[in-house]
Design a protein around this motif. Structure first.
Motif, PDB file in Angstrom:
ATOM      1  N   ASP A 137      49.010  31.166  42.249  1.00 25.36           N
ATOM      2  CA  ASP A 137      47.805  30.376  42.014  1.00 25.36           C
ATOM      3  C   ASP A 137      46.616  31.315  41.793  1.00 25.36           C
ATOM      4  N   GLY A 138      46.238  31.474  40.516  1.00 30.35           N
ATOM      5  CA  GLY A 138      45.185  32.416  40.159  1.00 30.35           C
ATOM      6  C   GLY A 138      43.785  31.860  40.302  1.00 30.35           C
ATOM      7  N   ALA A 139      43.660  30.600  40.763  1.00 33.87           N
ATOM      8  CA  ALA A 139      42.330  29.996  40.917  1.00 33.87           C
ATOM      9  C   ALA A 139      41.688  30.409  42.246  1.00 33.87           C
ATOM     10  N   LYS A 140      42.481  30.966  43.149  1.00 36.09           N
ATOM     11  CA  LYS A 140      41.951  31.367  44.468  1.00 36.09           C
ATOM     12  C   LYS A 140      41.098  32.631  44.348  1.00 36.09           C
ATOM     13  N   PRO A 141      40.340  32.960  45.410  1.00 35.29           N
ATOM     14  CA  PRO A 141      39.557  34.201  45.373  1.00 35.29           C
ATOM     15  C   PRO A 141      40.467  35.434  45.170  1.00 35.29           C
ATOM     16  N   ILE A 142      39.880  36.507  44.623  1.00 36.26           N
ATOM     17  CA  ILE A 142      40.652  37.679  44.201  1.00 36.26           C
ATOM     18  C   ILE A 142      41.576  38.214  45.301  1.00 36.26           C
ATOM     19  N   ASP A 143      41.069  38.356  46.541  1.00 33.83           N
ATOM     20  CA  ASP A 143      41.921  38.969  47.573  1.00 33.83           C
ATOM     21  C   ASP A 143      43.071  38.051  47.991  1.00 33.83           C
TER      22      ASP A 143
ATOM     23  N   GLY B 273      31.531  36.105  31.840  1.00 29.12           N
ATOM     24  CA  GLY B 273      30.794  36.879  32.850  1.00 29.12           C
ATOM     25  C   GLY B 273      31.457  38.201  33.184  1.00 29.12           C
ATOM     26  N   ARG B 274      32.461  38.590  32.377  1.00 32.88           N
ATOM     27  CA  ARG B 274      33.195  39.827  32.682  1.00 32.88           C
ATOM     28  C   ARG B 274      32.423  41.061  32.241  1.00 32.88           C
ATOM     29  N   TRP B 275      32.404  42.079  33.065  1.00 33.57           N
ATOM     30  CA  TRP B 275      31.836  43.388  32.737  1.00 33.57           C
ATOM     31  C   TRP B 275      32.946  44.407  32.940  1.00 33.57           C
TER      32      TRP B 275
ATOM     33  N   HIS C 122      38.240  49.365  34.960  1.00 37.40           N
ATOM     34  CA  HIS C 122      37.961  48.496  36.115  1.00 37.40           C
ATOM     35  C   HIS C 122      37.145  47.301  35.629  1.00 37.40           C
ATOM     36  N   VAL C 123      37.390  46.126  36.236  1.00 38.84           N
ATOM     37  CA  VAL C 123      36.655  44.948  35.759  1.00 38.84           C
ATOM     38  C   VAL C 123      35.892  44.253  36.876  1.00 38.84           C
ATOM     39  N   TYR C 124      34.762  43.679  36.492  1.00 39.22           N
ATOM     40  CA  TYR C 124      33.874  42.984  37.422  1.00 39.22           C
ATOM     41  C   TYR C 124      33.509  41.639  36.810  1.00 39.22           C
ATOM     42  N   HIS C 125      32.890  40.789  37.646  1.00 40.92           N
ATOM     43  CA  HIS C 125      32.342  39.538  37.126  1.00 40.92           C
ATOM     44  C   HIS C 125      30.955  39.382  37.705  1.00 40.92           C
ATOM     45  N   GLU C 126      29.993  38.982  36.860  1.00 42.29           N
ATOM     46  CA  GLU C 126      28.608  38.967  37.353  1.00 42.29           C
ATOM     47  C   GLU C 126      28.415  38.020  38.539  1.00 42.29           C
ATOM     48  N   THR C 127      29.241  36.993  38.680  1.00 42.96           N
ATOM     49  CA  THR C 127      29.133  36.079  39.819  1.00 42.96           C
ATOM     50  C   THR C 127      30.281  36.238  40.807  1.00 42.96           C
ATOM     51  N   PHE C 128      31.531  36.295  40.308  1.00 43.74           N
ATOM     52  CA  PHE C 128      32.701  36.232  41.189  1.00 43.74           C
ATOM     53  C   PHE C 128      33.092  37.571  41.809  1.00 43.74           C
ATOM     54  N   ASN C 129      32.676  38.671  41.163  1.00 42.95           N
ATOM     55  CA  ASN C 129      33.044  39.996  41.682  1.00 42.95           C
ATOM     56  C   ASN C 129      32.046  41.026  41.164  1.00 42.95           C
TER      57      ASN C 129
ATOM     58  N   ASP D 235      34.597  30.760  31.560  1.00 42.12           N
ATOM     59  CA  ASP D 235      33.578  31.212  32.529  1.00 42.12           C
ATOM     60  C   ASP D 235      33.897  32.621  33.020  1.00 42.12           C
ATOM     61  N   ARG D 236      35.177  32.874  33.251  1.00 39.27           N
ATOM     62  CA  ARG D 236      35.553  34.207  33.740  1.00 39.27           C
ATOM     63  C   ARG D 236      35.276  35.273  32.699  1.00 39.27           C
ATOM     64  N   LEU D 237      35.648  34.985  31.435  1.00 37.39           N
ATOM     65  CA  LEU D 237      35.512  36.021  30.394  1.00 37.39           C
ATOM     66  C   LEU D 237      34.061  36.204  29.974  1.00 37.39           C
TER      67      LEU D 237
ATOM     68  N   PRO E  76      44.442  35.120  28.946  1.00 39.34           N
ATOM     69  CA  PRO E  76      43.308  36.041  29.024  1.00 39.34           C
ATOM     70  C   PRO E  76      42.313  35.513  30.051  1.00 39.34           C
ATOM     71  N   GLY E  77      41.910  36.371  30.984  1.00 36.41           N
ATOM     72  CA  GLY E  77      40.959  35.954  32.016  1.00 36.41           C
ATOM     73  C   GLY E  77      41.630  35.499  33.302  1.00 36.41           C
ATOM     74  N   ALA E  78      42.952  35.508  33.355  1.00 35.12           N
ATOM     75  CA  ALA E  78      43.662  35.049  34.558  1.00 35.12           C
ATOM     76  C   ALA E  78      43.446  35.993  35.741  1.00 35.12           C
ATOM     77  N   GLY E  79      43.179  37.267  35.434  1.00 41.04           N
ATOM     78  CA  GLY E  79      43.006  38.251  36.505  1.00 41.04           C
ATOM     79  C   GLY E  79      44.086  39.323  36.497  1.00 41.04           C
ATOM     80  N   LYS E  80      44.783  39.496  35.383  1.00 40.84           N
ATOM     81  CA  LYS E  80      45.870  40.484  35.317  1.00 40.84           C
ATOM     82  C   LYS E  80      45.351  41.905  35.549  1.00 40.84           C
ATOM     83  N   GLY E  81      44.270  42.269  34.847  1.00 41.76           N
ATOM     84  CA  GLY E  81      43.740  43.626  34.968  1.00 41.76           C
ATOM     85  C   GLY E  81      43.225  43.892  36.379  1.00 41.76           C
ATOM     86  N   THR E  82      42.502  42.915  36.917  1.00 43.43           N
ATOM     87  CA  THR E  82      41.955  43.026  38.278  1.00 43.43           C
ATOM     88  C   THR E  82      43.087  43.275  39.271  1.00 43.43           C
ATOM     89  N   GLN E  83      44.131  42.476  39.188  1.00 44.60           N
ATOM     90  CA  GLN E  83      45.228  42.561  40.150  1.00 44.60           C
ATOM     91  C   GLN E  83      46.116  43.775  39.880  1.00 44.60           C
TER      92      GLN E  83
END
Ligand code: ADP
Ligand code: AMP
Length: 216
Positions: A199-205, A129-131, A138-145, A125-127, A11-18
């Protein structure tokens, strides 16, 4: 034959975002079991009422109801070409049921299972700050996205909210449940030669770039 991609990761790896980007790029349906359960919850269906307690506690909804819900979703017209599965399967019996269903329905088989790898300490930290968007998942992050306008989805203008199960105590339980029940799927798909480690630690793009390269 349908083109089926299973996204793995905690959970929080970025599955929904990707999954949103992959679905657009590859023109495949996006099936998020969590979004389906949340939609049932909002509509107060029998399934939603059954799922609610499990979701609030950060536990998995029982396999039989989860498998039934996904089978039904996969029979919709938009899945004929294929789908990105996000959050399903989450247990070995779910993965086996998926394989049987794909074979029986002549849809084919899972083509690739990208595993989005992220260290455990990053997930909280990811979860926290998730909105999440009420309308389209659609998912956002208050700092990362961050969204362009705080509290509003860039894509469909709907309200953003923080999920009840993203609070720290529930997140800890969800991560524990992931390691106990879902992580074994990594070896299941590796054994079939379908796993791709991302590697899911890299920036989203950058993660998107790696994922697209792994499935194309
Ligand atoms: P999952 O569906 O695997 O639970 P999400 O896609 O909802 O994960 O992402 C969890 C949170 O982390 C969201 O707030 C999202 O904006 C953020 N996020 C996703 N991918 C990244 C990334 N590569 N770097 C930083 N934050 C990310
Ligand atoms: P997610 O949106 O993927 O984080 O899922 C939110 C919650 O929905 C999970 O914590 C579970 O309670 C439930 N859920 C989602 N997918 C599944 C699944 N495949 N099996 C069982 N429960 C699930």
């Amino acid at each position: 034959m349908a083109d089926l991609i299973v996204l793995l990761g905690p959970p929080g790896a970025g599955k929904g975002t990707q999954a949103k980007v992959l679905s657009r790029e590859l023109k495949l349906a996006h099936i998020s079991s969590g979004d389906l359960f949340r939609d049932h919850l909002r509509r107060k269906t029998e399934l939603g009422i059954l799922a609610q307690g499990y979701m609030q506690r950060g536990e998995l909804v029982p396999d039989d109801v989860t498998i039934g819900m996904i089978r039904e979703r996969m029979q919709a017209a938009d899945c004929a070409k294929g789908a990105i599965l996000d959050g399903f399967p989450r247990t070995l019996p779910q993965a086996e049921a998926l394989d049987r269903f794909l074979a029986d329905s002549k849809m084919g088989a899972v083509r690739k299972a990208p595993y989005i790898k992220v260290a455990e300490q990053v997930l909280v930290d990811r979860l926290s700050g998730r909105w999440s968007c009420r309308a389209g998942g659609h998912v956002y992050h208050e700092t990362f996205n961050p969204p362009k306008t705080p509290g509003t989805c860039d894509v469909d203008g709907s309200e953003l909210y923080q999920r009840e199960d993203d609070k720290a105590e529930t997140v800890k339980n969800r991560i524990r449940v992931y390691f106990e029940q879902t992580a074994p799927l990594i070896e299941y798909y590796r054994g079939k030669g379908l796993l791709a480690e991302i590697d899911g630690a890299k920036p989203i793009d950058e993660v998107t770039g790696e994922l697209l390269a792994s499935v194309r």
